[in-house]
Design a protein around this motif. Structure first.
Motif, mmCIF file in Angstrom:
data_model
loop_
_atom_site.group_PDB
_atom_site.id
_atom_site.type_symbol
_atom_site.label_atom_id
_atom_site.label_comp_id
_atom_site.label_asym_id
_atom_site.label_seq_id
_atom_site.Cartn_x
_atom_site.Cartn_y
_atom_site.Cartn_z
ATOM 1 N N ALA A 161 4.632 -1.279 -15.533
ATOM 2 C CA ALA A 161 4.273 0.031 -15.302
ATOM 3 C C ALA A 161 3.459 0.286 -13.942
ATOM 4 C CB ALA A 161 3.264 0.439 -16.344
ATOM 5 N N ARG A 162 4.145 1.192 -13.147
ATOM 6 C CA ARG A 162 3.178 1.621 -11.822
ATOM 7 C C ARG A 162 2.466 2.828 -11.701
ATOM 8 N NH1 ARG A 162 7.635 2.587 -7.434
ATOM 9 N NH2 ARG A 162 8.171 4.447 -8.999
ATOM 10 N N GLY A 163 1.534 2.798 -11.511
ATOM 11 C CA GLY A 163 0.769 4.119 -11.370
ATOM 12 C C GLY A 163 1.133 4.828 -10.035
ATOM 13 N N GLY A 164 0.490 5.776 -9.614
ATOM 14 C CA GLY A 164 0.978 6.887 -8.401
ATOM 15 C C GLY A 164 1.537 8.030 -9.167
ATOM 16 N N GLU A 165 2.564 8.336 -8.375
ATOM 17 C CA GLU A 165 3.244 9.662 -9.111
ATOM 18 C C GLU A 165 4.954 9.722 -8.449
ATOM 19 O OE1 GLU A 165 2.648 14.462 -8.710
ATOM 20 O OE2 GLU A 165 2.155 13.335 -7.071
ATOM 21 N N GLU A 211 7.747 13.650 -22.297
ATOM 22 C CA GLU A 211 6.709 14.634 -22.195
ATOM 23 C C GLU A 211 5.834 14.333 -21.022
ATOM 24 O OE1 GLU A 211 5.518 16.398 -25.698
ATOM 25 O OE2 GLU A 211 7.436 15.720 -26.669
ATOM 26 N N ALA A 212 6.027 13.191 -20.095
ATOM 27 C CA ALA A 212 4.859 12.664 -19.209
ATOM 28 C C ALA A 212 4.194 13.867 -18.474
ATOM 29 C CB ALA A 212 5.462 11.803 -18.294
ATOM 30 N N ARG A 213 2.793 13.583 -18.423
ATOM 31 C CA ARG A 213 1.957 14.549 -17.744
ATOM 32 C C ARG A 213 2.424 14.344 -16.276
ATOM 33 N NH1 ARG A 213 -2.309 17.531 -17.027
ATOM 34 N NH2 ARG A 213 -4.029 17.036 -15.579
ATOM 35 N N PRO A 214 2.517 15.748 -15.683
ATOM 36 C CA PRO A 214 2.876 15.593 -14.051
ATOM 37 C C PRO A 214 1.400 15.296 -13.415
ATOM 38 C CG PRO A 214 2.738 17.884 -15.002
ATOM 39 C CD PRO A 214 2.672 17.013 -16.171
ATOM 40 N N GLY A 215 1.568 14.436 -12.207
ATOM 41 C CA GLY A 215 0.133 14.134 -11.656
ATOM 42 C C GLY A 215 0.164 12.744 -11.420
ATOM 43 N N ALA A 216 -0.503 12.398 -10.438
ATOM 44 C CA ALA A 216 -0.790 11.176 -10.095
ATOM 45 C C ALA A 216 -1.895 10.261 -10.915
ATOM 46 C CB ALA A 216 -1.568 11.051 -8.800
ATOM 47 N N ALA A 217 -1.173 9.121 -11.468
ATOM 48 C CA ALA A 217 -1.891 8.152 -12.354
ATOM 49 C C ALA A 217 -2.780 7.008 -11.507
ATOM 50 C CB ALA A 217 -0.915 7.497 -13.267
ATOM 51 N N LEU A 218 -3.959 6.568 -11.576
ATOM 52 C CA LEU A 218 -4.633 5.457 -10.951
ATOM 53 C C LEU A 218 -4.760 4.303 -11.811
ATOM 54 C CD1 LEU A 218 -7.826 7.339 -9.670
ATOM 55 C CD2 LEU A 218 -5.802 6.731 -8.279
ATOM 56 N N VAL A 219 -4.296 4.602 -13.084
ATOM 57 C CA VAL A 219 -4.623 3.426 -14.089
ATOM 58 C C VAL A 219 -3.237 3.239 -14.968
ATOM 59 C CG1 VAL A 219 -6.003 2.259 -15.874
ATOM 60 C CG2 VAL A 219 -7.261 3.856 -13.882
ATOM 61 N N VAL A 220 -2.777 2.062 -14.934
ATOM 62 C CA VAL A 220 -1.925 1.708 -16.295
ATOM 63 C C VAL A 220 -2.229 0.434 -16.775
ATOM 64 C CG1 VAL A 220 0.166 3.134 -14.894
ATOM 65 C CG2 VAL A 220 -0.473 0.765 -14.127
ATOM 66 N N ALA A 221 -2.001 0.126 -17.842
ATOM 67 C CA ALA A 221 -2.226 -0.919 -18.538
ATOM 68 C C ALA A 221 -1.516 -1.060 -19.887
ATOM 69 C CB ALA A 221 -3.945 -0.842 -18.985
ATOM 70 N N VAL A 235 12.982 -11.141 -9.335
ATOM 71 C CA VAL A 235 13.532 -10.498 -10.184
ATOM 72 C C VAL A 235 13.865 -9.104 -10.225
ATOM 73 C CG1 VAL A 235 12.732 -10.118 -12.906
ATOM 74 C CG2 VAL A 235 12.173 -12.386 -11.643
ATOM 75 N N ARG A 236 12.971 -8.380 -9.504
ATOM 76 C CA ARG A 236 13.205 -6.935 -9.199
ATOM 77 C C ARG A 236 12.529 -6.425 -7.966
ATOM 78 N NH1 ARG A 236 13.516 -2.009 -13.597
ATOM 79 N NH2 ARG A 236 14.384 -0.707 -12.282
ATOM 80 N N GLU A 237 13.155 -5.316 -7.515
ATOM 81 C CA GLU A 237 12.422 -4.639 -6.470
ATOM 82 C C GLU A 237 12.394 -3.110 -7.044
ATOM 83 O OE1 GLU A 237 11.454 -5.283 -3.087
ATOM 84 O OE2 GLU A 237 11.473 -7.345 -3.811
ATOM 85 N N ILE A 238 11.399 -2.669 -7.004
ATOM 86 C CA ILE A 238 11.075 -1.190 -7.296
ATOM 87 C C ILE A 238 10.740 -0.382 -6.146
ATOM 88 C CG2 ILE A 238 9.805 0.369 -9.006
ATOM 89 C CD1 ILE A 238 9.649 -2.161 -10.657
ATOM 90 N N PRO A 239 11.468 0.671 -5.915
ATOM 91 C CA PRO A 239 10.949 1.371 -4.465
ATOM 92 C C PRO A 239 9.890 2.237 -4.964
ATOM 93 C CG PRO A 239 13.097 2.262 -5.619
ATOM 94 C CD PRO A 239 12.660 1.146 -6.411
ATOM 95 N N LYS A 240 9.161 2.684 -3.892
ATOM 96 C CA LYS A 240 7.878 3.462 -3.944
ATOM 97 C C LYS A 240 8.248 4.858 -4.792
ATOM 98 C CE LYS A 240 8.319 5.166 0.570
ATOM 99 N NZ LYS A 240 7.673 5.175 2.034
ATOM 100 N N GLY A 241 7.254 5.416 -5.259
ATOM 101 C CA GLY A 241 7.262 6.901 -5.729
ATOM 102 C C GLY A 241 7.080 8.013 -4.639
ATOM 103 N N ASN A 242 6.343 9.012 -5.188
ATOM 104 C CA ASN A 242 6.015 10.029 -4.095
ATOM 105 C C ASN A 242 4.688 10.041 -3.893
ATOM 106 O OD1 ASN A 242 8.750 11.165 -4.472
ATOM 107 N ND2 ASN A 242 8.110 12.302 -6.192
ATOM 108 N N PHE A 243 4.002 8.906 -4.363
ATOM 109 C CA PHE A 243 2.559 9.040 -3.948
ATOM 110 C C PHE A 243 2.141 7.657 -3.805
ATOM 111 C CE2 PHE A 243 -1.933 8.593 -5.946
ATOM 112 C CZ PHE A 243 -2.473 9.950 -5.277
ATOM 113 N N ALA A 244 1.129 7.308 -2.969
ATOM 114 C CA ALA A 244 0.894 5.982 -2.757
ATOM 115 C C ALA A 244 0.303 5.411 -4.091
ATOM 116 C CB ALA A 244 -0.406 5.954 -1.448
ATOM 117 N N THR A 248 0.794 -1.113 0.028
ATOM 118 C CA THR A 248 0.108 -0.034 0.090
ATOM 119 C C THR A 248 0.886 1.328 -0.006
ATOM 120 O OG1 THR A 248 -0.112 -0.033 2.460
ATOM 121 C CG2 THR A 248 -2.139 -0.921 1.165
ATOM 122 N N LEU A 249 1.932 1.235 0.315
ATOM 123 C CA LEU A 249 2.959 2.305 0.127
ATOM 124 C C LEU A 249 3.642 2.446 -1.252
ATOM 125 C CD1 LEU A 249 4.910 1.740 3.704
ATOM 126 C CD2 LEU A 249 2.946 3.310 3.015
ATOM 127 N N GLY A 250 3.608 1.449 -2.122
ATOM 128 C CA GLY A 250 3.985 1.577 -3.369
ATOM 129 C C GLY A 250 5.198 1.007 -3.592
#
Length: 180
Positions: free
Chosen positions: A45-49, A67-77, A22-31, A8-10
């Motif tokens: 792909a990881r959502g969040g920010e 040119e990624a849009r700043p801001g949090a993403a809820l959905v990745v697919a 295979v891999r550990e990916i640390p959390k981003g700035n957003f849950a 839940t921390l990302g």
């Protein structure tokens, strides 16, 4: 074949089916909002920010989305052919070419997109959000082909592998969940 799990921390962990990490990916700035593995399990792909990185799972280089849009993403697919990744969230839905990390489609929306998926082998994108509206867009041009309103906001959109059927899980705190 791979398995990915997120806290839940990302923080995200990826294992192969033999249980080898295979891999550990640390959390981003957003849950964390969501994660997606490409169909061939070589990208995550990881959502969040920020939601601006495709994580390589076979020793290759991670890719920053241009040119990624700043801001949090809820959905990745990922598209069925693994050539495109979809990222959506607060006021936007966008798709990106995986090989080049260049944008393919950028749509502005009136609110949070809470669920989205590719439809008909990636020809279309279906998505909906907090305004309870579900839209179907042409994945190349962005033209809206269909829009309708649900009784509650969509939580999950699932497209049958052949693309003939779509299930939308919508939920309301007082009514529980139902499938449309």
């Amino acid at each position: 074949r791979r398995i990915a799990a997120a806290t839940t921390l990302g923080d995200v962990s990826v294992w192969d089916v033999n249980g080898t990490r295979v891999r550990e990916i640390p959390k981003g700035n957003f849950a964390l909002a969501s994660i997606a593995l490409s169909n061939d399990a070589t990208w995550l792909a990881r959502g969040g920010e920020p939601a601006d990185t495709l994580f390589a799972l076979d020793g290759g280089n991670d890719r920053k989305l241009l040119e990624a849009r700043p801001g949090a993403a809820l959905v990745v697919a990922f598209s069925p052919d693994d050539k495109t990744v979809l990222v959506a969230g607060m006021g936007f839905l966008s798709t990106w070419d995986i090989a080049t990390a260049a944008p393919r489609l950028r749509l502005a929306t009136n609110g949070w997109i809470t669920s989205a998926a590719f439809l008909d082998n990636g020809k279309y994108v279906i998505g909906g959000g907090t305004d309870r509206r579900v839209h179907v867009w042409n994945a190349e041009s962005g033209a809206e082909l269909l829009a309708f309103t649900l009784p509650t906001m969509p939580r999950k959109i699932v497209v049958e592998k052949g693309g003939a059927r779509v299930a939308i899980l919508a939920a309301h705190p007082d009514l529980g969940s139902h499938v449309t």
